[in-house]
Design a protein around this motif. Structure first.
Motif, PDB file in Angstrom:
ATOM      1  N   ARG A 102      30.379  -4.259  43.071  1.00 35.02           N
ATOM      2  CA  ARG A 102      30.930  -5.731  43.422  1.00 35.02           C
ATOM      3  C   ARG A 102      29.956  -6.171  44.492  1.00 35.02           C
ATOM      4  O   ARG A 102      29.536  -5.353  45.570  1.00 35.02           O
ATOM      5  N   PHE A 103      29.599  -7.439  44.486  1.00 39.13           N
ATOM      6  CA  PHE A 103      28.552  -8.057  45.605  1.00 39.13           C
ATOM      7  C   PHE A 103      28.842  -9.439  45.451  1.00 39.13           C
ATOM      8  O   PHE A 103      29.635 -10.114  44.427  1.00 39.13           O
ATOM      9  N   ARG A 104      28.481 -10.272  46.411  1.00 39.53           N
ATOM     10  CA  ARG A 104      28.529 -11.582  46.249  1.00 39.53           C
ATOM     11  C   ARG A 104      27.251 -12.363  45.893  1.00 39.53           C
ATOM     12  O   ARG A 104      26.049 -12.114  46.124  1.00 39.53           O
ATOM     13  N   GLY A 105      27.508 -13.154  44.620  1.00 44.46           N
ATOM     14  CA  GLY A 105      26.303 -13.868  44.042  1.00 44.46           C
ATOM     15  C   GLY A 105      26.358 -15.317  44.965  1.00 44.46           C
ATOM     16  O   GLY A 105      27.510 -16.010  44.995  1.00 44.46           O
ATOM     17  N   VAL A 106      25.114 -15.751  44.699  1.00 41.06           N
ATOM     18  CA  VAL A 106      24.808 -17.152  45.172  1.00 41.06           C
ATOM     19  C   VAL A 106      24.402 -17.839  44.091  1.00 41.06           C
ATOM     20  O   VAL A 106      23.121 -17.709  43.675  1.00 41.06           O
ATOM     21  N   GLY A 107      24.979 -19.089  43.590  1.00 38.41           N
ATOM     22  CA  GLY A 107      24.566 -19.985  42.552  1.00 38.41           C
ATOM     23  C   GLY A 107      23.254 -20.811  43.047  1.00 38.41           C
ATOM     24  O   GLY A 107      22.771 -20.921  44.121  1.00 38.41           O
ATOM     25  N   LYS A 108      22.654 -21.542  42.046  1.00 39.18           N
ATOM     26  CA  LYS A 108      21.349 -22.337  42.475  1.00 39.18           C
ATOM     27  C   LYS A 108      21.750 -23.432  43.269  1.00 39.18           C
ATOM     28  O   LYS A 108      21.084 -23.954  44.244  1.00 39.18           O
ATOM     29  N   ARG A 109      23.026 -23.965  43.269  1.00 37.51           N
ATOM     30  CA  ARG A 109      23.544 -24.999  44.224  1.00 37.51           C
ATOM     31  C   ARG A 109      24.252 -24.493  45.419  1.00 37.51           C
ATOM     32  O   ARG A 109      24.828 -25.177  46.075  1.00 37.51           O
ATOM     33  N   GLY A 110      24.125 -23.289  45.507  1.00 38.18           N
ATOM     34  CA  GLY A 110      24.743 -22.683  46.643  1.00 38.18           C
ATOM     35  C   GLY A 110      25.998 -22.062  46.740  1.00 38.18           C
ATOM     36  O   GLY A 110      26.400 -21.621  47.719  1.00 38.18           O
ATOM     37  N   SER A 111      26.953 -22.242  45.616  1.00 33.25           N
ATOM     38  CA  SER A 111      28.207 -21.565  45.404  1.00 33.25           C
ATOM     39  C   SER A 111      28.343 -20.211  45.659  1.00 33.25           C
ATOM     40  O   SER A 111      27.174 -19.637  45.091  1.00 33.25           O
ATOM     41  N   VAL A 112      29.002 -19.594  46.284  1.00 36.07           N
ATOM     42  CA  VAL A 112      29.200 -18.088  46.383  1.00 36.07           C
ATOM     43  C   VAL A 112      30.484 -17.755  45.513  1.00 36.07           C
ATOM     44  O   VAL A 112      31.667 -18.358  45.919  1.00 36.07           O
ATOM     45  N   ARG A 113      30.393 -16.477  44.885  1.00 33.05           N
ATOM     46  CA  ARG A 113      31.650 -16.169  44.217  1.00 33.05           C
ATOM     47  C   ARG A 113      31.350 -14.488  44.347  1.00 33.05           C
ATOM     48  O   ARG A 113      30.289 -13.961  44.266  1.00 33.05           O
ATOM     49  N   TRP A 114      32.567 -13.913  44.134  1.00 36.01           N
ATOM     50  CA  TRP A 114      32.384 -12.367  44.016  1.00 36.01           C
ATOM     51  C   TRP A 114      31.894 -11.832  42.894  1.00 36.01           C
ATOM     52  O   TRP A 114      32.749 -12.497  41.642  1.00 36.01           O
ATOM     53  N   LEU A 115      31.210 -11.080  42.465  1.00 35.74           N
ATOM     54  CA  LEU A 115      30.966 -10.529  40.899  1.00 35.74           C
ATOM     55  C   LEU A 115      31.107  -9.054  41.030  1.00 35.74           C
ATOM     56  O   LEU A 115      30.613  -8.310  41.717  1.00 35.74           O
ATOM     57  N   GLU A 116      31.563  -8.738  39.814  1.00 34.83           N
ATOM     58  CA  GLU A 116      31.548  -7.203  39.548  1.00 34.83           C
ATOM     59  C   GLU A 116      30.606  -6.876  38.636  1.00 34.83           C
ATOM     60  O   GLU A 116      30.592  -7.434  37.240  1.00 34.83           O
ATOM     61  N   VAL A 155      35.042 -12.193  39.686  1.00 38.59           N
ATOM     62  CA  VAL A 155      36.187 -11.343  40.190  1.00 38.59           C
ATOM     63  C   VAL A 155      36.750 -12.098  41.514  1.00 38.59           C
ATOM     64  O   VAL A 155      37.351 -11.557  42.216  1.00 38.59           O
ATOM     65  N   SER A 156      36.281 -13.256  41.627  1.00 38.23           N
ATOM     66  CA  SER A 156      36.531 -14.040  42.927  1.00 38.23           C
ATOM     67  C   SER A 156      38.044 -14.295  43.213  1.00 38.23           C
ATOM     68  O   SER A 156      38.828 -13.883  43.949  1.00 38.23           O
ATOM     69  N   ALA A 157      38.852 -14.717  41.926  1.00 34.20           N
ATOM     70  CA  ALA A 157      40.010 -14.910  41.883  1.00 34.20           C
ATOM     71  C   ALA A 157      40.860 -13.618  42.009  1.00 34.20           C
ATOM     72  O   ALA A 157      41.840 -13.461  42.676  1.00 34.20           O
ATOM     73  N   GLU A 158      40.466 -12.612  41.430  1.00 39.63           N
ATOM     74  CA  GLU A 158      40.935 -11.315  41.712  1.00 39.63           C
ATOM     75  C   GLU A 158      40.911 -10.929  43.121  1.00 39.63           C
ATOM     76  O   GLU A 158      41.871 -10.338  43.787  1.00 39.63           O
ATOM     77  N   MET A 159      39.685 -11.207  43.821  1.00 39.90           N
ATOM     78  CA  MET A 159      39.406 -10.755  45.155  1.00 39.90           C
ATOM     79  C   MET A 159      40.609 -11.348  46.105  1.00 39.90           C
ATOM     80  O   MET A 159      41.229 -11.102  46.951  1.00 39.90           O
ATOM     81  N   GLN A 160      40.880 -12.694  45.752  1.00 40.13           N
ATOM     82  CA  GLN A 160      41.553 -13.647  46.605  1.00 40.13           C
ATOM     83  C   GLN A 160      42.995 -13.220  46.125  1.00 40.13           C
ATOM     84  O   GLN A 160      43.679 -13.111  47.133  1.00 40.13           O
ATOM     85  N   SER A 161      43.406 -12.629  44.988  1.00 41.24           N
ATOM     86  CA  SER A 161      44.724 -12.421  44.661  1.00 41.24           C
ATOM     87  C   SER A 161      45.037 -10.842  45.543  1.00 41.24           C
ATOM     88  O   SER A 161      45.869 -10.916  46.222  1.00 41.24           O
TER      89      SER A 161
END
Length: 680
Positions: free
Chosen positions: A270-284, A305-311
């Protein structure tokens, strides 16, 4: 092919040459001997040269003929078809392979229009191809469907070029073609598989990407969404580090390098991904080493897995609150699937088992084999669990068993929930043993009240009709006597008094039955069983009804030995016999027979009262002994109250016996009572 020129060919050539080499004789006369010798030498030399040249020409012609033969073999046996087509579509030349592909003899093919062998679907494509072909000397290609002379259709590709054949710029197309049906089918399957693969990848929930030399060379639709790119072209050659959060870049880079070295790695990362427009989400991610365009690359599968991490974060924060509520709930609570995963203290107290005894076991392990409705406990529980897991909340009553062998009733509510992404059931149990007992008592009270109400209604109905009728008769007779006594004869008075007596007897008998029945309903009668001589009871009862039998001209007989006895209550037995005999006489016709008999058999005494009277219908017979029985009516003077037989049935059952009837309309009835003959 000939090896040397024929004699005629040599003569023809000599005749052609002689005029050109004819020597003037005057010139010869001026030649010296030396000139003539030199001339002869030159002639011989030229002759030899010519002969040598002839040999070479013959050899060259042989080679040409051989080459022509080889070319013809190659042309006709080539694995592809060759045809020449003029602008009018006529086939000018063709090899045998072309004829074979078109399933026609070679001689028949020459001169035929090539359009004769085109499938209808290919005419338009061929027409466009021909226009482009005959206006340039460039090579052209077209895919066509052709139909052979025998009607078989196959796919082909024309490779053609046009060439001028005369000074008028008339052109001919040289065409090479082959059967490409299998190739086209294979290409279509490949294309279809590629489309399917693309569809599958683009429909995948996970992002799929390929990293080669530190840049992305492929990404499916989901991956483009994660990276916030619009299309493949924009995403291609994007450096992977631009899509990784700076704080996680070192870890991701090390993992990528390790994967390229084919080292063993943990399955998920798992790591944090950064989109072209700057959004950050957790990825597995998970990855594998592949070869892409001949170079080692990393195939990456990515899930958001952003929602899962939040949960998980929320779950951790609420775990203590949940545990406090769970442990202190007023109801017994189980967390379960097919087996119990957790339980609160109320559940252990309810089941009277330790927590360790409960966890990991199924709910039917704490249930009797069957439930009160007769269903198998395991089958019933599995059906409730399946329905609840499908999203349908379940509420039902369940019987549980305890270690001491006792059972306890519970109201159960099954609700589908999800904890940490795992679906399970929350079972809330409430002890309803006392409530069910209260409900049972209330039902008993309600039933008793209903019986009292029904009995009251029936009693009132009987009083309103069956008691009123004979009393009306008594009042009528008495009123008639008072008003007409002085003018009545002795016979008329006797007749009226007889009516009064009969009506009074009916009232008395009815009141006696009503009193017996009322005492039965209030549970005021207790049987006092003794050994009773049946014949004596028969004689006492018959004595009461002899006068009635004589008035109705009915023959009454008794068949019973003195030794026949019944073990029961004498008053009840007398009431049974009295009611049965009264009914038999009441519904008999003049001249008919009524008999009462009894006999002992295997510890039982069978009492039978038979008549030859009006009988009953099947519907009357079926409702005869119930509380809702309707009176049997023969005529205005002969009708039953309907309560006498009810009293008989209840007395018989109190004495431990049974009663039943056989009857046929207009042929009489037979009532049979079976009672114990002793106290055994």
């Amino acid at each position: 092919m000939e090896k040397s020129p024929s004699y005629n060919d040599a003569e023809r050539l000599r005749r052609l040459a002689e005029p050109k080499v004819k020597i003037d004789e005057s010139e010869v006369e001026n030649y010296s001997s030396e000139d003539i010798r030199r001339l002869l030498h030159d002639l011989r030399s030229h002759q030899v040269e010519l002969e040598l040249q002839n040999d070479e020409l013959r050899a060259a012609r042989d080679r040409v003929e051989k080459s022509r033969a080889q070319f013809a073999d190659l042309y006709h046996e080539a694995p592809v078809g060759f045809i020449s087509i003029n602008e009018g579509n006529a086939v000018l030349e063709a090899n045998r392979t072309a004829a074979t592909l078109l399933e026609i003899e070679l001689e028949q093919l020459i001169g035929k229009p090539i359009t004769r062998f085109l499938a209808e679907s290919s005419h338009k494509a061929y027409h466009q191809f021909k226009i482009e072909l005959f206006v340039s000397e460039l090579k052209n290609e077209v895919d066509l469907d052709m139909t052979t002379y025998k009607g078989r259709t196959f796919s082909t590709r024309f490779h053609a070029v046009s060439q001028p054949i005369d000074s008028n710029d008339n052109r001919v197309a040289r065409v090479v073609f082959a059967d490409t049906t299998s190739e086209r089918a294979s290409n279509e399957r490949i294309a279809q598989n590629e489309r399917r693969l693309r569809m599958i990848l683009d429909s995948a929930y996970e992002g799929v990407a390929v990293v080669r030399k530190g840049v992305f060379v492929y990404g499916n639709r989901r991956m483009l969404e994660f990276a916030e790119y619009l299309d493949d072209e924009e995403f291609s050659d994007v450096p992977f580090h631009t899509l990784v959060h700076p704080e996680d870049l070192e870890r991701v880079t090390k993992r990528l390098v390790a994967r390229l070295k084919n080292e063993t790695l943990e399955e998920r990362f798992r790591f944090r991904g950064v989109g072209k427009r700057g959004s950050v989400r957790w990825l597995e991610t998970s990855s594998t080493l592949v070869e892409w365009d001949g170079e080692p690359s990393v195939l990456v599968f990515i899930t958001d897995v952003s929602a899962e991490m939040q949960s998980e974060r929320i779950l951790r924060e609420n775990e203590e609150k949940y545990r406090a509520l769970f442990e202190n709930a007023s109801e017994a609570i189980l967390l379960m699937t097919n087996v119990i995963l957790d339980c609160n203290p109320r559940a252990t107290a309810f089941l009277q088992r330790a927590r360790e005894e409960i966890l990991g076991r199924a709910i039917w392990d704490f249930s009797p084999p069957t439930q009160p409705d007769g269903r198998d406990s395991r089958e019933a529980a599995e059906s409730y669990i399946e329905a609840a897991m499908g999203g349908m909340r379940q509420s039902f009553t369940w019987r549980h068993s305890r270690p001491d062998g006792s059972t306890v009733e519970a109201e159960v509510r099954l609700t589908s929930i999800e904890i940490a992404g795992r679906p399970m059931l929350l079972a809330a149990l409430r002890d309803i043993t006392e409530r069910l007992e209260d409900e049972r008592r209330l039902r008993e009270y309600a039933d008793a009240l209903q019986r009292i109400s029904d009995d009251k209604s029936r009693l009132l109905s009987i009083i309103a009709h069956d008691v009123r009728t004979p009393f009306n008769a008594v009042v009528g007779y008495a009123e008639y006597l008072v008003e007409e006594l002085d003018g009545l004869s002795t016979d008329e008075i006797r007749k009226i008094v007889s009516g009064l007596y009969r009506s009074a007897g009916d009232v008395y008998s009815l009141l006696e039955n009503l009193l017996d029945w009322a005492r039965l309903q209030s549970e005021g009668i207790n049987a006092k069983p003794t050994t009773i001589g049946v014949r004596r009871v028969f004689e006492e009862t018959a004595k009461l009804y002899r006068a009635l039998a004589e008035r109705r001209s009915v023959n009454l007989t008794i068949e019973c030995e003195n030794a026949v006895v019944v073990f029961g209550d004498r008053q009840m037995l007398s009431s049974i016999v009295r009611n049965l005999l009264s009914n038999a006489l009441k519904f008999s016709e003049p001249g008919g027979n009524v008999s009462i008999s009894a006999a002992m058999q295997q510890g039982k005494t069978r009492i039978v009262v038979a008549d030859e009277g009006v009988g009953m219908t099947d519907s009357q017979r079926e409702r005869l002994f119930g509380k809702d029985a309707k009176p049997v009516v023969a005529d205005e003077k002969r009708r039953g109250a309907g309560i006498g037989l009810t009293v008989c049935k209840e007395f018989v059952e109190l004495l431990g016996g049974e009663i039943f009837v056989e009857s046929e309309l207009d042929k009489g009835s037979v009532f049979t009572v079976i009672l114990p003959a002793s106290d055994e």
